[in-house]
Design a protein around this motif. Structure first.
Motif, PDB file in Angstrom:
ATOM      1  N   ALA A 285       0.830  -1.205   0.000  1.00 50.15           N
ATOM      2  CA  ALA A 285       0.000   0.000   0.000  1.00 50.15           C
ATOM      3  C   ALA A 285       0.866   1.257   0.000  1.00 50.15           C
ATOM      4  CB  ALA A 285      -0.932  -0.009   1.207  1.00 50.15           C
ATOM      5  N   GLN A 286       1.967   1.230   0.732  1.00 46.41           N
ATOM      6  CA  GLN A 286       2.872   2.380   0.746  1.00 46.41           C
ATOM      7  C   GLN A 286       3.475   2.632  -0.634  1.00 46.41           C
ATOM      8  OE1 GLN A 286       5.353   0.955   4.047  1.00 46.41           O
ATOM      9  NE2 GLN A 286       4.864   2.833   5.156  1.00 46.41           N
ATOM     10  N   ALA A 287       3.816   1.549  -1.339  1.00 44.71           N
ATOM     11  CA  ALA A 287       4.379   1.707  -2.683  1.00 44.71           C
ATOM     12  C   ALA A 287       3.367   2.366  -3.609  1.00 44.71           C
ATOM     13  CB  ALA A 287       4.805   0.343  -3.227  1.00 44.71           C
ATOM     14  N   ASP A 288       2.111   1.921  -3.562  1.00 44.56           N
ATOM     15  CA  ASP A 288       1.072   2.547  -4.387  1.00 44.56           C
ATOM     16  C   ASP A 288       0.852   4.001  -3.975  1.00 44.56           C
ATOM     17  OD1 ASP A 288       0.452   0.702  -6.264  1.00 44.56           O
ATOM     18  OD2 ASP A 288      -1.375  -0.028  -5.311  1.00 44.56           O
ATOM     19  N   ALA A 289       0.895   4.255  -2.673  1.00 46.52           N
ATOM     20  CA  ALA A 289       0.673   5.616  -2.188  1.00 46.52           C
ATOM     21  C   ALA A 289       1.748   6.572  -2.692  1.00 46.52           C
ATOM     22  CB  ALA A 289       0.633   5.621  -0.661  1.00 46.52           C
ATOM     23  N   ARG A 290       3.007   6.086  -2.749  1.00 48.69           N
ATOM     24  CA  ARG A 290       4.077   6.932  -3.270  1.00 48.69           C
ATOM     25  C   ARG A 290       3.885   7.229  -4.753  1.00 48.69           C
ATOM     26  NH1 ARG A 290       7.238   3.629   0.203  1.00 48.69           N
ATOM     27  NH2 ARG A 290       7.650   2.196  -1.528  1.00 48.69           N
ATOM     28  N   GLU A 291       3.439   6.235  -5.499  1.00 46.15           N
ATOM     29  CA  GLU A 291       3.318   6.382  -6.946  1.00 46.15           C
ATOM     30  C   GLU A 291       2.077   7.160  -7.367  1.00 46.15           C
ATOM     31  OE1 GLU A 291       3.421   2.449  -8.494  1.00 46.15           O
ATOM     32  OE2 GLU A 291       5.445   2.012  -7.754  1.00 46.15           O
ATOM     33  N   THR A 292       1.072   7.239  -6.498  1.00 46.62           N
ATOM     34  CA  THR A 292      -0.202   7.865  -6.884  1.00 46.62           C
ATOM     35  C   THR A 292      -0.593   8.951  -5.896  1.00 46.62           C
ATOM     36  OG1 THR A 292      -1.465   6.172  -5.674  1.00 46.62           O
ATOM     37  CG2 THR A 292      -0.966   5.719  -7.977  1.00 46.62           C
ATOM     38  N   ALA A 293       0.403   9.672  -5.389  1.00 48.37           N
ATOM     39  CA  ALA A 293       0.146  10.635  -4.321  1.00 48.37           C
ATOM     40  C   ALA A 293      -0.783  11.767  -4.744  1.00 48.37           C
ATOM     41  CB  ALA A 293       1.469  11.215  -3.814  1.00 48.37           C
ATOM     42  N   GLY A 294      -0.922  12.003  -6.046  1.00 47.51           N
ATOM     43  CA  GLY A 294      -1.759  13.115  -6.485  1.00 47.51           C
ATOM     44  C   GLY A 294      -3.198  12.746  -6.774  1.00 47.51           C
ATOM     45  N   LEU A 295      -3.567  11.486  -6.669  1.00 48.13           N
ATOM     46  CA  LEU A 295      -4.934  11.087  -6.998  1.00 48.13           C
ATOM     47  C   LEU A 295      -5.890  11.447  -5.862  1.00 48.13           C
ATOM     48  CD1 LEU A 295      -4.433   7.556  -8.629  1.00 48.13           C
ATOM     49  CD2 LEU A 295      -4.604   9.804  -9.737  1.00 48.13           C
ATOM     50  N   PRO A 296      -7.003  12.109  -6.172  1.00 47.27           N
ATOM     51  CA  PRO A 296      -7.965  12.472  -5.127  1.00 47.27           C
ATOM     52  C   PRO A 296      -8.874  11.290  -4.790  1.00 47.27           C
ATOM     53  CG  PRO A 296      -8.757  13.241  -7.226  1.00 47.27           C
ATOM     54  CD  PRO A 296      -7.405  12.626  -7.501  1.00 47.27           C
ATOM     55  N   PRO A 297      -9.526  11.313  -3.630  1.00 42.86           N
ATOM     56  CA  PRO A 297     -10.522  10.286  -3.316  1.00 42.86           C
ATOM     57  C   PRO A 297     -11.685  10.385  -4.305  1.00 42.86           C
ATOM     58  CG  PRO A 297      -9.914  11.529  -1.350  1.00 42.86           C
ATOM     59  CD  PRO A 297      -9.353  12.269  -2.524  1.00 42.86           C
ATOM     60  N   GLY A 339      -8.341   2.292  -9.233  1.00 45.69           N
ATOM     61  CA  GLY A 339      -9.107   1.051  -9.207  1.00 45.69           C
ATOM     62  C   GLY A 339      -8.865   0.281  -7.923  1.00 45.69           C
ATOM     63  N   ARG A 340      -9.665  -0.758  -7.724  1.00 47.54           N
ATOM     64  CA  ARG A 340      -9.540  -1.531  -6.503  1.00 47.54           C
ATOM     65  C   ARG A 340      -8.191  -2.249  -6.439  1.00 47.54           C
ATOM     66  NH1 ARG A 340     -12.430  -2.355  -2.626  1.00 47.54           N
ATOM     67  NH2 ARG A 340     -11.354  -4.304  -2.158  1.00 47.54           N
ATOM     68  N   ARG A 341      -7.674  -2.364  -5.249  1.00 48.78           N
ATOM     69  CA  ARG A 341      -6.449  -3.107  -4.993  1.00 48.78           C
ATOM     70  C   ARG A 341      -6.722  -4.117  -3.883  1.00 48.78           C
ATOM     71  NH1 ARG A 341      -4.962  -1.154  -9.144  1.00 48.78           N
ATOM     72  NH2 ARG A 341      -2.935  -0.193  -9.589  1.00 48.78           N
ATOM     73  N   ARG A 342      -6.027  -5.222  -3.944  1.00 53.03           N
ATOM     74  CA  ARG A 342      -6.077  -6.204  -2.856  1.00 53.03           C
ATOM     75  C   ARG A 342      -4.655  -6.363  -2.315  1.00 53.03           C
ATOM     76  NH1 ARG A 342      -9.106 -10.835  -2.087  1.00 53.03           N
ATOM     77  NH2 ARG A 342     -10.880  -9.582  -2.763  1.00 53.03           N
TER      78      ARG A 342
END
Length: 380
Positions: A285-297, A339-342
């Motif tokens: 989850a941290q890796a995705d958060a770093r790569e997509t830090a600009g995406l809004p909810p 998109g959804r992640r697991r």
């Protein structure tokens, strides 16, 4: 025997001039004198074996100062350190060196030293068979300590002496432990791996070793809390609370009473079912958060306290989960472009078996209510 003795033997057998300095007491001026003398001797065709004790005490610039003299061949450097050379020495210096690790002497070697002490004294140690074994154990693999113990035993009157009397009258070798050095990191690694490996006896041994060596019990308490979160995880949700309680108990009681709480936590963690599934999930989850830090909810889960925000679609289509069947709407809470992640994949060990069953049920409900299918599309 000692590191200096080994260096002297190397110089003697190689026909090299022997020079010794200590990094604790030597500075730039002393090093320059040693290098100048070695260079002058090298011009006559003879090299110098330079033994540097506690070489890790030299800073990087001082360590780099050895390199040109080593490359010409004028200086054969033999450095001794109680630290891990991978961290304490420059890479350039290490690349030109061969690393030898001095291990403790085994039992046979210690007994051989005791026999040499008897031969040198011309008489037998005044100990019985059990007392001789106790002397070897008190040396703890240290040859110099074995000879010192033999000397002290030879000074005892009467005999033969057994383990109890020897233990009462002779000083046992001090435990080898440095709270900031290599022993510190080696022993905490051993404790962590014993807990991870579900061995409560080994965990208690390494915990006791560190406490006897003078380690800060609060540091050990923090590490036990980390083990509970990292290696036990949701396979046993009580583990983290017990580790925190052990820390709080130690803060209340102090040593030695509070040490028992740490031992209780270590044994419990070792015997608890193990899972790093949550640890791995959070890293993903941290890796995705770093790569997509600009995406809004997604807009439907954003509050709309103003009319303008409502007009822009904030909160539109949000389903209040408590009003849905099973208190589960099945909506998507990830950014739309992601998109959804697991991330979390529970094991079948301990309580995570129940967690896995819950996730499977929710996945089926989500699929039935129009979300991603039960197979977890978009898993990562």
């Amino acid at each position: 025997m000692g590191k200096t003795t080994i260096a002297r033997l190397l110089a003697r057998e190689s026909g090299l001039r022997f020079e010794q300095i200590s990094a604790i007491f030597s500075g730039v001026a002393e090093l320059r004198k040693v290098f100048d003398a070695a260079a002058a001797l090298w011009r006559t065709g003879r090299a110098t074996l330079l033994f540097v004790d506690e070489i890790h005490r030299f800073n990087r610039a001082q360590q780099d100062g050895f390199l040109p003299h080593m490359e010409t061949g004028a200086v054969i450097l033999v450095g001794a350190t109680t630290e891990n050379p991978s961290f304490a020495l420059n890479a350039a210096l290490l690349s030109r060196a061969q690393v030898l690790r001095l291990a403790p002497l085994d039992e046979a070697a210690i007994h051989a030293l005791l026999q040499r002490a008897e031969a040198d004294a011309g008489r037998a140690l005044p100990v019985d068979a059990a007392g001789r074994a106790a002397l070897a154990g008190m040396a703890d693999g240290d040859g110099r300590a074995a000879l010192n113990l033999a000397e002290a035993a030879l000074a005892l009157e009467g005999g033969p002496h057994g383990p109890a009397e020897l233990s009462a009258r002779l000083a046992r070798r001090a435990a080898l432990y440095d709270r900031t050095g290599d022993q510190h990191f080696g022993l905490i690694s051993a404790l962590h791996k014993a807990v991870r490996g579900s061995d409560p006896d080994a965990a208690l041994y390494w915990l006791a070793r560190m406490l006897q060596g003078g380690e800060d019990p609060r540091y050990l308490a923090r590490r036990l809390i980390r083990m509970a979160a990292e290696d036990v995880g949701l396979a046993d949700p009580q583990a983290l609370g017990l580790a925190v309680a052990a820390r709080d108990t130690y803060e209340t009681l102090g040593s030695p009473e509070g040490d028992l709480a740490l031992a209780e936590a270590a044994a419990y963690l070792a015997l608890a079912p193990k899972s790093n599934a949550l640890y791995a999930a959070f890293k993903a989850a941290q890796a995705d958060a770093r790569e997509t830090a600009g995406l809004p909810p997604p807009a439907h889960i954003l509050n709309a306290p103003t009319r303008l925000m409502k007009e822009q679609g904030f909160g539109a289509g949000y389903a209040y989960d408590h009003d849905a069947p099973d208190a589960f709407s099945g909506q998507d809470y990830f950014p739309e472009r992601l998109g959804r992640r697991r991330y979390y994949a529970p094991t079948d060990r301990g309580f995570e078996q129940e967690m896995g069953a819950r996730m499977a049920r929710l996945s089926r409900l989500r699929a039935a209510r129009g979300g991603d299918d039960a197979d977890g599309a978009g898993e990562k």
